[in-house]
Design an enzyme around this catalytic site. Structure first.
Site, PDB file in Angstrom:
ATOM      1  N   ASP A 102       0.932  -1.094   0.180  1.00 52.73           N
ATOM      2  CA  ASP A 102       0.030   0.085  -0.067  1.00 52.73           C
ATOM      3  C   ASP A 102       0.930   1.012  -0.091  1.00 52.73           C
ATOM      4  OD1 ASP A 102      -2.041   1.967   0.638  1.00 52.73           O
ATOM      5  OD2 ASP A 102      -2.767   0.762   2.301  1.00 52.73           O
ATOM      6  N   PHE A 151     -10.285   0.096   0.441  1.00 52.67           N
ATOM      7  CA  PHE A 151     -10.245  -0.648   1.534  1.00 52.67           C
ATOM      8  C   PHE A 151     -10.441  -2.261   1.221  1.00 52.67           C
ATOM      9  CE2 PHE A 151      -9.655  -3.172   5.518  1.00 52.67           C
ATOM     10  CZ  PHE A 151      -8.368  -2.779   5.904  1.00 52.67           C
ATOM     11  N   ARG A 164     -10.645 -12.885   6.624  1.00 48.54           N
ATOM     12  CA  ARG A 164      -9.503 -13.400   6.056  1.00 48.54           C
ATOM     13  C   ARG A 164      -9.972 -14.621   5.247  1.00 48.54           C
ATOM     14  NH1 ARG A 164      -4.655 -11.166   7.986  1.00 48.54           N
ATOM     15  NH2 ARG A 164      -4.823 -10.809  10.081  1.00 48.54           N
TER      16      ARG A 164
HETATM   17  P1  IMP Z   1       1.958  -0.455   3.996  1.00 50.84           P
HETATM   18  O1  IMP Z   1       3.086  -0.453   4.824  1.00 50.84           O
HETATM   19  O2  IMP Z   1       1.013   0.947   3.738  1.00 50.84           O
HETATM   20  O3  IMP Z   1       2.360  -0.837   2.313  1.00 50.84           O
HETATM   21  O4  IMP Z   1       0.858  -1.473   4.561  1.00 50.84           O
HETATM   22  C1  IMP Z   1       1.144  -2.868   4.265  1.00 50.84           C
HETATM   23  C2  IMP Z   1       0.211  -3.556   5.161  1.00 50.84           C
HETATM   24  O5  IMP Z   1      -1.044  -3.054   5.348  1.00 50.84           O
HETATM   25  C3  IMP Z   1      -0.306  -4.825   4.615  1.00 50.84           C
HETATM   26  O6  IMP Z   1       0.437  -5.902   4.684  1.00 50.84           O
HETATM   27  C4  IMP Z   1      -1.743  -5.016   5.021  1.00 50.84           C
HETATM   28  O7  IMP Z   1      -1.727  -5.725   6.250  1.00 50.84           O
HETATM   29  C5  IMP Z   1      -2.288  -3.584   5.408  1.00 50.84           C
HETATM   30  N1  IMP Z   1      -3.344  -3.178   4.284  1.00 50.84           N
HETATM   31  C6  IMP Z   1      -2.825  -2.144   3.524  1.00 50.84           C
HETATM   32  N2  IMP Z   1      -4.047  -1.851   2.879  1.00 50.84           N
HETATM   33  C7  IMP Z   1      -4.964  -2.756   3.107  1.00 50.84           C
HETATM   34  C8  IMP Z   1      -6.245  -3.181   2.755  1.00 50.84           C
HETATM   35  O8  IMP Z   1      -6.689  -2.562   1.844  1.00 50.84           O
HETATM   36  N3  IMP Z   1      -7.007  -4.227   3.342  1.00 50.84           N
HETATM   37  C9  IMP Z   1      -6.285  -4.915   3.984  1.00 50.84           C
HETATM   38  N4  IMP Z   1      -5.074  -4.748   4.712  1.00 50.84           N
HETATM   39  C10 IMP Z   1      -4.266  -3.585   4.074  1.00 50.84           C
END
Ligand code: IMP
Length: 177
Positions: A102, A151, A164
């Site tokens: 993300d 999301f 999940r």
């Molecule tokens: P980042 O550090 O922002 O890249 O976030 C990574 C983590 O955030 C992922 O491994 C997920 O656990 C969680 N995450 C980010 N976006 C989503 C989403 O749309 N749904 C569920 N979990 C998310």
């Protein structure tokens, strides 16, 4: 019928399954004669990684790491290691398997951490990629699907530990967030 808290099914299960098989075939070709270690990032990787490795037709090993963000729902990039690898990855060809990239902050932390252990190579395989949310650039070798800034849950991804188990990727209703 989707779950009552799902607004829309973004990626149905049969599309996920086909894509996972295609990625596994490519990984098997790319890592032929290499010392491949899959590093799954818990818990979101669970369904993706288990389906993926069933389709890998070469020797490989599997290990897990579990990370936790320090605060809130928004990723801050400040990450704590809850469970570390059991294996030494020095001189191994590491493929990190994530559910979603993300902002990229979590993966950025993880890559920096794993690189200090001197793997021969390290690359990223993610089921989902939300490129519009990126705060730090992450080289992604294998991505299942690029998705919009919504999301999503299912196929390993959760919201407060729920959903999940859904066999598809769905957009969660605002009323359920
Ligand atoms: P980042 O550090 O922002 O890249 O976030 C990574 C983590 O955030 C992922 O491994 C997920 O656990 C969680 N995450 C980010 N976006 C989503 C989403 O749309 N749904 C569920 N979990 C998310």
């Amino acid at each position: 019928m989707p779950h009552k808290n799902i607004e829309e099914i973004l990626i149905p299960g049969n599309r996920i399954n086909k894509r996972v098989v295609a990625i596994a075939r490519k990984i098997s070709r790319d890592y032929r004669n290499k010392d491949l270690v899959f590093v799954g990032v818990l818990k979101g990787c669970a369904l993706f990684l288990s389906d993926l490795i069933k389709e890998i037709n070469m020797d490989c090993s599997v290990d897990f790491i579990c990370l936790s963000s320090y605060s809130g729902a928004q990723s801050t990039g400040v990450v704590r290691t809850i469970l570390d690898l059991r294996q030494n990855i020095e001189n191994k060809d590491v493929l990190v398997v994530e559910d979603i990239v993300d902002s990229g902050l979590t993966m950025n932390y993880l890559l920096r951490n794993l690189k200090t252990r001197r793997p021969r190579s390290i690359r990223v395989c993610t089921l989902l990629d939300k490129p519009s949310c990126r705060k730090v650039s992450i080289p992604i070798a294998y991505a299942g699907f690029k998705i919009p800034n919504k999301f999503v849950v299912g196929y390993g991804l959760d919201h407060n530990e729920l959903y999940r188990n859904l066999p598809y990727i769905g957009v969660l209703k605002n009323s359920a967030i």
